[in-house]
Design an enzyme around this catalytic site. Structure first.
Site, PDB file in Angstrom:
ATOM      1  N   GLU A 126       0.810  -1.211   0.000  1.00 31.24           N
ATOM      2  CA  GLU A 126       0.000   0.000   0.000  1.00 31.24           C
ATOM      3  C   GLU A 126       0.850   1.270   0.000  1.00 31.24           C
ATOM      4  OE1 GLU A 126      -2.904  -0.191  -1.066  1.00 31.24           O
ATOM      5  OE2 GLU A 126      -4.176   0.345   0.620  1.00 31.24           O
ATOM      6  N   THR A 181      -4.720   8.800  -3.599  1.00 28.29           N
ATOM      7  CA  THR A 181      -4.808   8.572  -2.152  1.00 28.29           C
ATOM      8  C   THR A 181      -3.804   9.450  -1.415  1.00 28.29           C
ATOM      9  OG1 THR A 181      -5.560   6.333  -2.534  1.00 28.29           O
ATOM     10  CG2 THR A 181      -4.695   6.794  -0.350  1.00 28.29           C
TER      11      THR A 181
HETATM   12  N1  HSE Z   1      -7.840   4.965   5.021  1.00 31.37           N
HETATM   13  C1  HSE Z   1      -7.328   5.267   3.714  1.00 31.37           C
HETATM   14  C2  HSE Z   1      -7.633   6.708   3.397  1.00 31.37           C
HETATM   15  C3  HSE Z   1      -7.960   4.364   2.706  1.00 31.37           C
HETATM   16  O1  HSE Z   1      -8.787   7.089   3.558  1.00 31.37           O
HETATM   17  O2  HSE Z   1      -6.739   7.449   3.005  1.00 31.37           O
HETATM   18  C4  HSE Z   1      -7.509   4.619   1.306  1.00 31.37           C
HETATM   19  O3  HSE Z   1      -6.411   3.866   0.968  1.00 31.37           O
END
Ligand code: HSE
Length: 312
Positions: A126, A181
């Site tokens: 990730e 993101t």
């Molecule tokens: N928790 C993460 C965010 C999920 O909201 O940035 C997305 O990868």
């Protein structure tokens, strides 16, 4: 020992409102499939989609490279990715491939890792897409159902969702920026008011109770986030209207799916799910945005498949 293993993992919704980086929910909207095959040397990637073919910038490649080093595995590995979760929707696409790679690697080399260790290895992938390691989507993709992630030390708790829980997802047709993101994480406030923290904590706690008690109404009414959603909604033209219309059409809670831009409306099987989906599309239309709608439900996590489908 098998020379190849195929693992299928689901799409997922992260955060669920007040559970930023903590809550995840595996959903049956889309799946990725990753096949790992032993080869003579190196790590090679083949795929049916537009994922990076360089193992150092591909989430599954990063996971495999890291596990290969950690467990001192000699020889090579071919990673075949059947990408079916569209990237950029905010539905855990990169996490699903990373999770499938970790689970397949564990099986291929009979490591016998537990689900927390698998989530930890998958989380490294990730980092390539989000810039930071977070485990909410990978936890849901590995374990399925509703997942809660604690860190330091990493701990993953899974609860079975109620059978009548349904989610309407509206995916707006927007030009999603590269490294979306990463960018949307920069919008999140660095400091929060203590009273806002209390409000989010109370809703997060109620949501866990909702899953534990299999109460879909309580889950929906706990989707109330006053910290992250207000900071990110400006990336989603029409969000307020989508939320408002979906609630009026019978949804019990509405928020952003993960880092967006998809919007998720929680409801029950008995509700008029088509009405909710149409209301969401009308909400996006007020901002001149077209969208695709999907109705889905919670699903199980990583699934070992005996045979890869003809993928490439
Ligand atoms: N928790 C993460 C965010 C999920 O909201 O940035 C997305 O990868």
């Amino acid at each position: 020992m098998a020379s190849s293993i195929t693992v299928r993992t689901p799409a997922s919704i992260a955060n669920l409102g007040p559970g930023f980086d903590v809550f995840g929910l595996a959903v049956n909207a889309f799946y990725d499939e990753v096949t790992l095959r032993k080869t003579k040397s190196g790590i090679t990637i083949i795929s049916n989609g537009s994922v990076p073919s360089n193992p150092h910038s591909n989430t599954a490649g990063i996971v495999v490279g890291n596990m290969k080093r950690r467990f001192k595995i000699n020889g090579g590995i071919e990673i075949a990715i059947r990408k079916m979760i569209p990237p950029g929707f905010g539905m855990g696409s990169s996490a699903a491939s990373a999770a499938a790679a970790a689970v397949a690697f564990d099986r291929l080399f009979r490591l016998g890792l537990d689900s927390t260790a698998l989530v930890e290895f998958a989380g490294v992938g990730e980092k390539a897409s989000a810039g930071t390691v977070h485990y909410d989507n990978v936890a849901a993709a590995v374990c399925g159902g509703f997942t809660i992630v604690r860190t330091d030390p990493l701990d993953v708790i899974m609860l079975d969702p109620p059978a009548d829980l349904r989610i309407c997802i509206a995916v707006p047709k927007l030009d999603v920026p590269k490294k979306k993101t990463r960018k949307s994480r920069k919008l999140i406030p660095k400091q929060v008011r203590f009273s806002d923290h209390i409000a989010n904590l109370s809703n997060a706690s109620a949501m866990v109770a909702g899953f534990a008690q299999k109460d879909s109404d309580l889950i929906g009414s706990s989707i109330h986030d006053i910290i992250v959603e207000p900071a990110r909604m400006r990336m989603i033209p029409g969000f307020s209207k989508v939320k408002d219309y979906a609630l009026k059409a019978g949804a019990t809670g509405v928020t952003i799916s993960g880092a967006g831009p998809s919007v998720v409306a929680f409801s029950k099987k008995s509700a008029d799910l088509e009405k909710i989906s149409t209301a969401m599309a009308k909400g996006f239309a007020t901002a001149g945005t077209k969208c695709m709608t999907i109705v889905c439900k919670p699903t199980k996590g990583a699934d070992i498949r005996n045979k890869a489908k003809a993928i490439l």
